[in-house]
Design a protein around this motif. Structure first.
Motif, PDB file in Angstrom:
ATOM      1  N   ILE A   1       0.848  -1.250   0.030  1.00 35.42           N
ATOM      2  CA  ILE A   1      -0.054  -0.003   0.011  1.00 35.42           C
ATOM      3  C   ILE A   1       0.731   1.293   0.095  1.00 35.42           C
ATOM      4  N   ARG A   2       1.760   1.256   0.757  1.00 40.23           N
ATOM      5  CA  ARG A   2       2.867   2.127   0.872  1.00 40.23           C
ATOM      6  C   ARG A   2       3.486   2.525  -0.766  1.00 40.23           C
ATOM      7  N   LEU A   3       3.923   1.538  -1.362  1.00 40.99           N
ATOM      8  CA  LEU A   3       4.445   1.571  -2.608  1.00 40.99           C
ATOM      9  C   LEU A   3       3.410   2.423  -3.474  1.00 40.99           C
ATOM     10  N   TYR A   4       2.047   1.923  -3.492  1.00 40.53           N
ATOM     11  CA  TYR A   4       1.064   2.245  -4.519  1.00 40.53           C
ATOM     12  C   TYR A   4       0.775   3.848  -4.083  1.00 40.53           C
ATOM     13  N   ALA A   5       0.942   4.333  -2.845  1.00 41.75           N
ATOM     14  CA  ALA A   5       0.691   5.427  -2.515  1.00 41.75           C
ATOM     15  C   ALA A   5       1.708   6.528  -2.836  1.00 41.75           C
ATOM     16  N   ALA A   6       2.995   6.132  -2.923  1.00 45.69           N
ATOM     17  CA  ALA A   6       4.165   6.555  -3.380  1.00 45.69           C
ATOM     18  C   ALA A   6       4.105   6.804  -4.864  1.00 45.69           C
ATOM     19  N   ILE A   7       3.585   5.895  -5.688  1.00 48.46           N
ATOM     20  CA  ILE A   7       3.749   5.762  -6.969  1.00 48.46           C
ATOM     21  C   ILE A   7       2.660   6.849  -7.506  1.00 48.46           C
ATOM     22  N   ILE A   8       1.534   7.005  -7.152  1.00 55.46           N
ATOM     23  CA  ILE A   8       0.382   8.013  -7.599  1.00 55.46           C
ATOM     24  C   ILE A   8       0.951   9.264  -7.325  1.00 55.46           C
ATOM     25  N   GLN A   9       1.775   9.684  -6.531  1.00 57.34           N
ATOM     26  CA  GLN A   9       2.149  10.984  -6.142  1.00 57.34           C
ATOM     27  C   GLN A   9       3.445  11.518  -6.919  1.00 57.34           C
TER      28      GLN A   9
END
Length: 702
Positions: free
Chosen positions: A578-586
Motif C-alpha cells: 500500500i505504501r508503494l502504491y501511495a508513493a507511485i500515484i504522487q
C-alpha cells in the motif's frame, strides 16, 4: 800430611773437578771388568763416600801418620780397621806431577812404591765396599724384619677390626631386620584396620545406595507416571484443540455459507421489493460481515497462540447461532415484506387502474439526489461488494497479465539450453537493477532508470559479462515486462515493508517506466491487485465450493503446506505494498515529459480512499491500510483537494472509525489506536506532515 787432614775438602774438590765427574760403578769387580778400564772412564764416587767420611774417618785420623811410613803396615791396618777409608786412585794421582819431576834414581823407587800403594788401595777399596755392602745388607735385613713385624701387626689389627666390623654389621642387620619386622607388623595391623573400616564404610554405602536407589526408583516411577499423565493430557488437549479447530473451521465455513445465502437473499429481496426502506438490508449485511470477521479473527488468534479454547468455540458457536438467527430474521422480514407488498398491490390495483385510465401514463422513478454519497444506500448503509466499474477494471488487468504469461509461455517452457540461458539472462537484466534501487544518490538512480529503459527499448545491455537484449527472442519483451512489474511489486512487499523510506526511490523509477512503457504499469497494477486486493480496493467473497486455503490466498495470505502465515507478517506485507502504491500515484520521473499527465495520478488515490470509506471495514486490515496510505500520500492529497480532503478526513474520524472499532477485537486494537491518534493529530494541526524519506530536489543533484 797437612793435605790429608782436610780429606773432606779434598773430596769436595775432587768431586767438583773434571776427574770427579767420571763414571764409577761399585759393582765393577762383580762384573769382572778390567781395573784399567776405570782409567778410561770418568771416575765416580760411591753414594756412601760421604757417610764413610763422616762416620769412619774421624776415628782413623790418629793412625794416619804411622801408616805413611810403611805402606804394608798401612795396608794391614787398613784391612784390620773396618772404618778405614782408603785413598782413591784419584787422590794418589794428585801427586803424580811431582813424581815426574824427581831424579831418575828416585823415579824407579817411586814407581815401585806407587805400584804397591796401588795394590794396597785396591784391596782397601774392596774391603770398604764389602763393609758398605755388609752394612746395606744388615740394614736391609733389619728393615725387612721390622717391616714384616709391622705388617703382621697391621694384619692382626685389620683382622681384629674386620671381625669387629663384621660383628657390628651382624648386629646392625639384626636390628634392621627387627625394625623392619616391627614396621611390617604395624603396617599390616594398620592395613587390616583400614580394611575393616573400608569394609564397614562400604557396607554403609551399600545400604545408603540401596536406600537411595529405592527412593530414586520411586521418584522415577512417579516422574514416568507424571510424564505419561502429562503426555496423555497433552494428547487429549491436542485432540480437543484439533477438534475445536476443525469445529471452528466448520463453523467458519457454515457462517460463510450462511453469509452467502444472506447476500443472495438480500439481493433477491432488493430486486423483488420496489421500496428498499421496507427492510433494512444493509443492517443484515453489515452484521453478517461482522460475524464473518469475528470468526476469522478468532481463528487467526488461536492459530497464533496454539489451539482454540472452549471459550473460543463457544464464542464461535454463538456467532453461528446469531448468523442463523440473522438469516431466519431476514427470511421472516422478506416474507413479511412480500405479504405487505402483495397486500398493498391488491389494495392499490383498483386505484392504479383508475389512474391509468385517466392519465394513460405511469409515474417515472425518482432519481437520487445530488447530495447522496456514491455507494451509500438511502438507509445510510455501506457497500459490501466492490463497484461494478472497479471490478471490471480489476478483471481487465488480471486478464491482461494472464495474456502476457501466455505470450511468453514458449520461452519459459522451452527445454533448449540456449533458450534457457537467454531466459535467465533476461530475468537477471530485468530484476537486478530494481534490486539496486536505493536512496544513495540521484545520479545512481538515473543510471538504474536508463538501464531499465534501454532494456525495454530493445538495446543491448551488459549483464553478467556479456550483452543481453530482448531482441534475442521474439517473446523477450513480454517476459521482461512481466518480470520487471513482478519485481517492482516484490520490492514493495519485502523492501518497503521493512524500510518505509525505500518506497519513494522505487516508486519514482516505477512511475517513470510506467510513463514510457504503459504496459509495464498495467502489469504492476495487476501484480499489486493480485497480491494485495485491498489496493483495488476489493474484498473477495467466499464462494460456495471454494476451499478455505484458496479463499485465504485470495485475501492476500501466504499459505504454505496448509499453514497460514502469521497476522503480523501479513499486515507487514500489505502495508509495504500500500505504501508503494501511495508513493507511485504522487511521484513523477523528474527527467521525463512534464507536460504530459501522470499515467496513474492522485485522482486514483482519491478514488481509492473514497471507495475504502464507502465499504464495510475489515478487522485490523482497514485501519492498517488507511494509516499507511494517509501517512504516505495524505500530504499530496491535502495539497491537491484541500477542503474536500479535510472533509474526508473528518468523516473518517467521526463516523468510519466507529465502524472499524465495532469489528475490531480487543486484541487487535493496535492499528485502530494508531490510525485514530494520527487523524487526531492531523486535524489538530490542520496539516499532514511530509512523509519521511520523500525525495527532495537536493537528492537529484547528488
Amino acid at each position: 800430611m797437612p793435605s790429608e787432614g782436610r780429606c773432606w775438602e779434598t773430596l769436595q774438590a775432587l768431586r767438583s773437578s773434571s776427574k770427579g765427574r767420571l763414571c764409577y760403578h761399585r759393582d765393577w769387580l762383580l762384573r769382572g771388568e778390567d781395573v784399567l778400564e776405570e782409567c778410561l772412564t770418568p771416575p765416580k764416587l760411591s753414594s756412601y763416600s760421604g757417610w764413610v767420611v763422616d762416620h769412619v774417618l774421624p776415628y782413623t785420623q790418629e793412625n794416619l801418620a804411622a801408616s805413611e811410613t810403611s805402606s804394608s803396615s798401612g795396608s794391614t791396618s787398613a784391612l784390620d780397621q773396618p772404618s778405614f777409608v782408603p785413598r782413591s786412585p784419584v787422590q794418589s794421582a794428585a801427586f803424580s806431577p811431582a813424581s815426574l819431576t824427581a831424579p831418575d834414581g828416585v823415579k824407579g823407587k817411586q814407581e815401585s812404591q806407587y805400584t804397591e800403594s796401588k795394590a794396597s788401595q785396591s784391596s782397601s777399596g774392596i774391603s770398604v765396599e764389602g763393609c758398605i755392602r755388609m752394612y746395606e745388607l744388615v740394614h736391609r735385613m733389619r728393615g725387612t724384619e721390622g717391616l714384616r713385624q709391622w705388617q703382621e701387626e697391621q694384619e692382626q689389627k685389620v683382622r681384629a677390626l674386620s671381625e669387629m666390623a663384621s660383628e657390628q654389621l651382624k648386629r646392625f642387620d639384626e636390628l634392621k631386620m627387627l625394625k623392619q619386622h616391627k614396621e611390617f607388623q604395624e603396617l599390616q595391623e594398620v592395613m587390616e584396620r583400614s580394611t575393616r573400616e573400608a569394609l564397614g564404610y562400604q557396607e554403609k554405602l551399600k545400604a545408603e545406595h540401596h536406600h537411595r536407589a529405592k527412593i530414586l526408583n520411586l521418584k522415577l516411577r512417579e516422574a514416568e507416571q507424571q510424564r505419561l499423565r502429562k503426555e496423555e493430557q497433552e494428547r487429549l488437549r491436542k485432540e480437543e484443540g484439533q477438534g475445536r479447530l476443525r469445529n471452528l473451521y466448520a463453523l467458519q465455513e457454515e457462517v460463510l455459507q450462511l453469509n452467502q445465502r444472506l447476500e443472495a437473499s438480500a439481493s433477491s429481496a432488493s430486486s423483488l421489493l420496489r421500496d428498499p426502506l421496507q427492510i433494512d438490508l444493509a443492517a443484515f449485511r453489515t452484521r453478517g460481515n461482522q460475524l464473518c470477521s469475528l470468526i476469522s479473527g478468532i481463528i487467526r488468534t488461536t492459530s497464533e497462540s496454539g489451539y482454540p479454547t472452549a471459550e473460543n468455540q463457544a464464542e464461535a458457536e454463538r456467532a453461528l447461532q446469531e448468523m442463523r438467527d440473522l438469516c431466519t430474521g431476514l427470511g421472516q422480514e422478506i416474507s413479511r415484506a412480500c405479504r405487505d407488498k402483495r397486500q398493498e398491490e391488491e389494495e392499490a390495483r383498483p386505484k392504479l387502474q383508475e389512474s391509468q385510465m385517466q392519465q394513460g401514463l405511469g409515474a417515472a422513478p425518482q432519481a437520487p439526489g445530488p447530495g447522496q454519497s456514491p455507494g451509500r444506500t438511502q438507509s445510510g448503509g455501506l457497500q459490501v461488494k466492490v463497484q461494478e466499474s472497479t471490478r471490471q477494471w480489476y478483471q481487465q488487468l488480471q486478464d491482461a497479465a494472464a495474456q502476457c504469461v501466455l505470450a511468453f509461455e514458449g520461452l519459459t517452457s522451452s527445454k533448449d539450453t540456449q533458450t534457457k540461458k537467454i531466459k535467465m539472462d533476461l530475468q537477471k537484466a530485468a530484476t537486478i537493477p530494481v534490486s539496486q534501487i536505493s536512496t544513495i544518490a540521484g545520479s545512481k538512480l538515473k543510471e538504474i532508470f536508463d538501464k531499465i529503459h534501454s532494456l525495454l527499448s530493445g538495446k543491448s545491455l551488459q549483464s553478467g559479462g556479456h550483452y543481453v537484449s530482448i531482441t534475442q527472442n521474439p517473446q523477450g519483451l513480454d517476459f521482461v515486462q512481466y518480470k520487471l512489474a513482478e519485481k517492482f511489486v516484490k520490492q514493495g512487499e519485502e523492501e518497503v515493508a521493512s524500510h518505509h523510506e525505500a518506497a519513494f526511490p522505487i516508486a519514482v523509477v516505477a512511475s517513470g517506466i510506467w510513463e514510457l512503457h504503459p504496459r509495464v504499469g498495467d502489469l504492476i497494477l495487476a501484480h499489486l491487485h493480485k497480491k494485495c486486493p485491498y489496493s483495488v480496493p476489493f474484498y473477495p467473497a467466499f464462494r460456495e465450493g471454494m476451499a478455505l486455503e484458496d479463499y485465504q490466498r485470495m485475501l492476500g495470505y501466504q499459505v504454505k503446506e496448509s499453514k497460514v502465515e502469521q497476522q503480523d507478517n501479513f499486515l507487514k506485507r500489505m502495508s509495504g505494498m500500500i505504501r508503494l502504491y501511495a508513493a507511485i500515484i504522487q511521484l513523477r520521473w523528474p527527467y521525463g515529459n512534464q507536460q504530459a499527465s501522470h499515467p496513474h495520478g492522485l485522482s486514483h488515490g482519491w478514488r481509492w480512499l473514497a471507495q475504502v470509506v464507502n465499504m464495510e471495514p475489515l478487522s485490523d486490515v482497514t485501519a492498517t491500510i488507511l494509516f499507511d496510505f494517509l501517512e504516505v500520500c495524505g500530504h499530496a492529497l491535502g495539497k491537491q483537494y484541500q477542503a474536500q480532503f479535510w472533509k474526508m478526513v473528518l468523516l473518517i474520524k467521526e463516523e468510519y472509525l466507529l465502524r472499524i472499532e465495532a469489528v475490531t477485537s480487543s486484541g487487535q486494537m493496535g492499528s485502530f489506536i494508531r490510525l485514530k491518534q494520527f487523524l487526531e493529530k492531523c486535524l489538530q494541526h490542520k496539516e499532514i506532515p511530509v512523509p519521511k524519506g520523500f525525495l527532495t530536489s537536493s537528492f537529484w543533484r547528488s
